[in-house]
Design a protein around this motif. Structure first.
Motif, PDB file in Angstrom:
ATOM      1  N   SER A 197      13.568   7.545 -39.284  1.00 16.73           N
ATOM      2  CA  SER A 197      13.298   8.030 -37.812  1.00 16.73           C
ATOM      3  C   SER A 197      12.145   9.126 -38.014  1.00 16.73           C
ATOM      4  CB  SER A 197      14.297   8.713 -37.090  1.00 16.73           C
ATOM      5  OG  SER A 197      14.806   9.939 -37.771  1.00 16.73           O
ATOM      6  N   LEU A 198      12.032   9.607 -39.051  1.00 20.37           N
ATOM      7  CA  LEU A 198      10.643  10.742 -39.087  1.00 20.37           C
ATOM      8  C   LEU A 198       9.428  10.073 -39.716  1.00 20.37           C
ATOM      9  CD1 LEU A 198      13.028  13.483 -40.699  1.00 20.37           C
ATOM     10  CD2 LEU A 198      11.819  13.488 -38.259  1.00 20.37           C
ATOM     11  N   LEU A 199       9.559   8.798 -40.193  1.00 20.50           N
ATOM     12  CA  LEU A 199       8.359   8.312 -41.028  1.00 20.50           C
ATOM     13  C   LEU A 199       8.064   7.167 -40.039  1.00 20.50           C
ATOM     14  CD1 LEU A 199       9.855   7.870 -44.510  1.00 20.50           C
ATOM     15  CD2 LEU A 199       8.641  10.057 -43.723  1.00 20.50           C
ATOM     16  N   ALA A 200       6.561   7.109 -39.952  1.00 18.18           N
ATOM     17  CA  ALA A 200       6.038   6.104 -39.082  1.00 18.18           C
ATOM     18  C   ALA A 200       6.229   4.702 -39.996  1.00 18.18           C
ATOM     19  CB  ALA A 200       4.434   6.286 -39.264  1.00 18.18           C
ATOM     20  N   PRO A 201       6.243   3.599 -39.481  1.00 18.13           N
ATOM     21  CA  PRO A 201       6.510   2.243 -39.861  1.00 18.13           C
ATOM     22  C   PRO A 201       5.336   1.996 -40.996  1.00 18.13           C
ATOM     23  CG  PRO A 201       6.842   2.133 -37.800  1.00 18.13           C
ATOM     24  CD  PRO A 201       6.317   3.411 -37.972  1.00 18.13           C
ATOM     25  N   ASP A 202       4.206   2.419 -40.798  1.00 15.51           N
ATOM     26  CA  ASP A 202       3.106   2.148 -41.908  1.00 15.51           C
ATOM     27  C   ASP A 202       2.723   3.277 -42.625  1.00 15.51           C
ATOM     28  OD1 ASP A 202       2.130   3.298 -39.881  1.00 15.51           O
ATOM     29  OD2 ASP A 202       0.444   2.153 -39.489  1.00 15.51           O
TER      30      ASP A 202
END
Length: 301
Positions: A197-202
């Motif tokens: 949830s804290l990391l951007a998908p890319d």
């Protein structure tokens, strides 16, 4: 006041700006100092009385020296594009050192310097001088052996590369720090879902370990892969401690193992998520950074 003393005073007044030009051109603190020192030597050998705009003259001299250094670096292939994280500028969380302010103006983060490393030397010079220091194209053109119109095109190509690669990061430091702290807590707690949830998908994670002979860099792409890597690191880092710092003006972490610096992490945060993590783990370069004060100031656990 004799001429040499006058020149020295003028040069010292311009030194912060010259270091800033060199740092953006080279991404290396030591090489930047070398380029600035070379400009001083050339100034001493010149007829300064014939120079109408001494600050402008010094800027172009530093830029030319940096261009030569970049071309030498490229021709020797000493630093492949995927092989090095630029030198970080590390500050305490309570503010940026006044000596670093010029270096870090215009939000010169590690992510931007990594993108600048992908540019051709002449593109980098045109972009840095024009877009960051407002040097006119008719003054840039002779440095790159182009017409002013062609120099403008070099800067335009570089600008598209920079804008297309790195969206503007979050500028609110407390919000950055909150995201980074949450990331560290989730990694230590083994909470994979919280990490996702804290990391951007890319998201991109880049690790520069500085392996001989030319350094190696490992890139990991995607939130699931980066979250997994964070959990793996946390499981094997029971003896480590994290010290909050600023890395190029953004939220970062100095990782200690047995009280000694082991790695430096720089986070790029956008819209409440981490979009990039750059980790400098080259022990030789870590040793050259002035990190003693951050370790000494760390509260006892």
């Amino acid at each position: 006041m004799d001429e040499r003393e006058w020149l020295a005073q003028r040069f010292e007044a311009d030194r912060p700006r010259l270091r800033a030009v060199a740092y953006r051109m080279l991404g290396s603190l030591n090489e930047s100092e070398d380029a600035v020192q070379e400009a001083w030597l050339r100034l001493q050998r010149s007829d300064a009385g014939e120079v109408e705009n001494l600050s402008g003259w010094l800027t172009t001299v530093v830029a030319r020296v940096c261009l030569d250094m970049l071309r030498t670096r490229t021709s020797r292939r000493e630093q492949p594009l995927d092989g090095r994280i630029p030198d970080p500028v590390v500050d305490a969380t309570d503010g940026i050192d006044p000596e670093h302010e010029a270096l870090l103006a215009d939000a010169v983060g590690l992510a931007l310097l990594v993108v600048l490393d992908t540019l051709a030397p002449v593109e980098r010079l045109a972009f840095v001088l024009h877009d960051m220091f407002a040097v006119p194209f008719d003054e840039i053109a002779p440095l790159v052996d182009r017409t002013p119109a062609a120099a403008r095109q070099l800067a335009s190509r570089a600008r598209r590369r920079v804008r297309g690669t790195e969206p503007l990061p979050e500028t609110d430091l407390p919000r950055q720090r909150a995201v980074v702290d949450a990331f560290l807590a989730a990694a230590r707690g083994g909470d994979f879902d919280a990490l996702i949830s804290l990391l951007a998908p890319d998201i991109v994670l880049r690790v520069d370990s500085g392996a001989v002979p030319v350094g190696t860099s490992r890139e990991i792409h995607g939130s699931a892969a980066v979250a997994g890597q964070a959990l793996t690191f946390a499981r094997h880092a029971s003896a480590s401690a994290s010290v909050p710092v600023l890395v190029n003006g953004a939220a970062g972490v100095l990782s200690l193992v047995d009280g000694k610096p082991r790695s430096l992490l720089s986070f790029t945060v956008r819209d409440g998520q981490v979009t990039r993590i750059d980790i400098l783990a080259d022990q030789a370069r870590i040793a050259r950074l002035d990190l003693a004060s951050f370790i000494a100031d760390r509260p006892e656990s």
